[in-house]
Structures are given as C-alpha cells and as structure tokens.
Design a protein around this motif. Structure first.
Motif, short mmCIF file in Angstrom:
data_model
loop_
_atom_site.label_atom_id
_atom_site.label_comp_id
_atom_site.label_asym_id
_atom_site.label_seq_id
_atom_site.Cartn_x
_atom_site.Cartn_y
_atom_site.Cartn_z
N ASN A 10 -1.49 54.35 41.06
CA ASN A 10 -0.86 53.73 42.22
C ASN A 10 0.56 54.28 42.31
N LYS A 12 2.71 53.82 44.59
CA LYS A 12 3.66 52.91 45.27
C LYS A 12 4.49 53.71 46.28
N HIS A 93 -2.02 43.86 46.01
CA HIS A 93 -1.15 44.12 44.86
C HIS A 93 -0.05 43.05 44.80
N GLU A 95 3.00 43.20 44.32
CA GLU A 95 4.22 43.53 45.06
C GLU A 95 4.05 43.20 46.54
N GLU A 163 -3.59 42.42 36.79
CA GLU A 163 -2.26 42.95 36.54
C GLU A 163 -1.27 41.80 36.36
N ALA A 167 4.11 42.30 33.42
CA ALA A 167 3.85 43.55 32.67
C ALA A 167 4.03 44.78 33.57
N ILE A 168 4.19 44.56 34.88
CA ILE A 168 4.25 45.70 35.81
C ILE A 168 5.64 46.32 35.78
N SER A 208 2.08 48.57 32.90
CA SER A 208 2.67 49.36 31.81
C SER A 208 1.64 50.07 30.94
N MET A 209 0.48 50.41 31.53
CA MET A 209 -0.46 51.26 30.79
C MET A 209 0.12 52.68 30.75
N VAL A 228 -2.69 52.17 37.21
CA VAL A 228 -1.50 52.70 36.54
C VAL A 228 -0.44 53.05 37.57
N GLY A 230 3.77 53.67 37.07
CA GLY A 230 4.74 54.68 36.64
C GLY A 230 4.12 55.87 35.92
P1 PGA Z 1 3.02 50.09 36.11
O1 PGA Z 1 2.41 49.53 37.49
O2 PGA Z 1 1.94 50.91 35.46
O3 PGA Z 1 4.21 50.92 36.52
O4 PGA Z 1 3.40 48.90 35.29
C1 PGA Z 1 1.08 49.12 37.58
C2 PGA Z 1 0.78 48.63 38.96
O5 PGA Z 1 1.62 47.92 39.55
O6 PGA Z 1 -0.30 48.92 39.51
#
Ligand code: PGA
Length: 248
Positions: A10, A12, A93, A95, A163, A167-168, A208-209, A228, A230
């Motif tokens: 993803n 974003k 999502h 966000e 998610e 943890a995101i 954060s995977m 995933v 970042g």
């Molecule tokens: P992240 O984002 O891997 O950067 O934590 C995951 C997501 O929001 O799909």
C-alpha cells in the motif's frame, strides 16, 4: 485454509512517475516467486502506467466510490479504476476511516461496488491503542468486520486485512500471540457471516511488517499474507517480504 500467501503493498500518498521502476522491480521479484500472490496499490495517478508496464503483475487502488458515476467531485468509481488497470482495491483503511470519516456501511457498499465491477477487495479492520488497552480489541475488530461485510462475499474476491492502528507506520508490532488470537477471532466471525466459505478467505496482517519480521508474522496460524505500507515502497524492502512468504 488458504494455501497461497498474499502480499500487498500500500503506497498510500507516495510515488511519482519517477518511482515506477520500483514497481517493475517488485513485479520481477513477484514473477520469480510464483507460489505467492503479490500486488502493489500505488496512488491512482500511477495505476495506468504501473499496470501497462507490468501486465502480468497485479496493481490495485487504495479506495473507490460506491456509486457507479455521478456528482461526487474528486472521487473515482470501480469501473474507472478497473479501466485504469486495477484488479483490486483496498477499502476501509484506518487512515480513511479516520481522515475521511468512512463508516462500516460505506465500506460495505464500496466492497459490493468493487465486486460488481469484477475486482478484488481488501477490507481493512483494526483497533486503536486505546481500544486494545481497554480490552476491547476483538469486539471492535469483529464489529467492524460485521458492519463492513459485503453481500455475496466469496474468497475469490474478498480478503480481510487486520491492521492494528497503533502498529501502522510506528515500527511497533503486536506479540505473535495477540496476532494469533485476533486472526482466529476474525476466522470465527467470517464463519458466522458466510459459513463454510470462510476457511478460504485470506486474512492479512498489516502494521510495520518488514523484511525482518515477515517470516515470524507469516508463520502465525491464520495469517495468510501481509498488507505492507512503508516497506513496500522499494523493491529492496518489499522483495524480502515476498520471499519470506514463498518460504512460509
Ligand atoms: P505500515 O503500513 O506497513 O507502514 O505500518 C501498513 C498499512 O497501513 O497498510
């Protein structure tokens, strides 16, 4: 149990034309690991180029409107993202649930619209840190799942992504035992919602995977892949996650 892992990036609000080479690099790694289903969901502006440059690779959107067309300034429909080259869309999502105030009911209708257009849907659910600390994580997540659950759900087009909001993008990952508990709860909720077909629906973990923790997370029962953020932005970071899924 689903037997093919699904690894979805993803992007974003990241990515310009100059970054398309990363998608080609990721597509090449995906092609070298055919036991894994992989996809990238770049910003809308890159879908057409990414899919035409990598015709064998799955490219998706990060959202779409629930109506087919009409007076919805700034929005795009499922048919539009499909025409651009998307074969799936992430929906709901956290966000978007936070920033665009998306509700479960909207996510449900968006998923139904995506399915009607012949695309796959990844519906995201997840609790905030406050909700986890209050011991409500499972109830919140299963409530979101029930509220967002589309009519006609089938593993051929529907995927769920768990998610945890905290943890995101934070580098924090839940304990494997917490991931296991939540994915089992989601599997049971799917069973109540759709019966036997629930076992084949893939449940992704997201938050954060990365290449360092993917193998451990993908070994957790009922974790059928990853969503995933970042660590999906470059082939160097995303490749090891696809490879961990191939080895899982
Ligand atoms: P992240 O984002 O891997 O950067 O934590 C995951 C997501 O929001 O799909």
């Amino acid at each position: 149990m689903p037997n093919r892992k699904y690894i979805v990036g993803n992007w974003k609000m990241n990515g310009l034309q100059s970054e398309l080479s990363d998608i080609s690099g990721i597509a090449a790694i995906a092609a070298a690991n055919p036991s894994v289903d992989a996809a990238i969901c770049p910003p809308l502006t890159l879908i057409a180029s990414a899919s035409s440059q990598n015709p064998a690779f799955a490219v998706g959107a990060q959202d779409c409107h629930y109506n087919e067309k009409g007076a919805h300034t700034g929005c795009v429909s499922a048919a539009m993202i499909k025409e651009a080259g998307a074969s799936l869309s992430i929906l709901g999502h956290s966000e978007r649930r936070a920033d665009q105030h998306e509700t479960d009911a909207e996510v449900k209708t968006k998923a139904e619209a995506v399915h009607a257009a012949g695309l796959g849907a990844i519906i995201c659910v997840g609790e905030t840190e406050e909700e986890r600390d209050a011991g409500k994580a499972v109830d919140v997540v299963c409530g979101q799942l029930e509220g967002s659950f589309p009519a006609g759900a089938d593993a051929n087009w529907l995927t769920i992504a768990y998610e945890p909001v905290w943890a995101i993008g934070t580098g924090r990952v839940p304990e494997a035992s917490d991931v296991e508990e939540m994915h089992a709860a989601i599997r049971s909720a799917l069973g109540r919602l759709m019966g036997d077909g629930a076992d084949a629906v893939r449940i992704l973990y997201g938050g954060s995977m990365n290449g360092g923790n993917a193998a451990e997370l993908l070994a957790v029962p009922n974790v059928d892949g990853g969503l995933v953020g970042g660590a999906s932005l470059t082939a160097a970071k995303f490749g090891p996650i696809i490879e961990a899924a191939a080895a899982a």
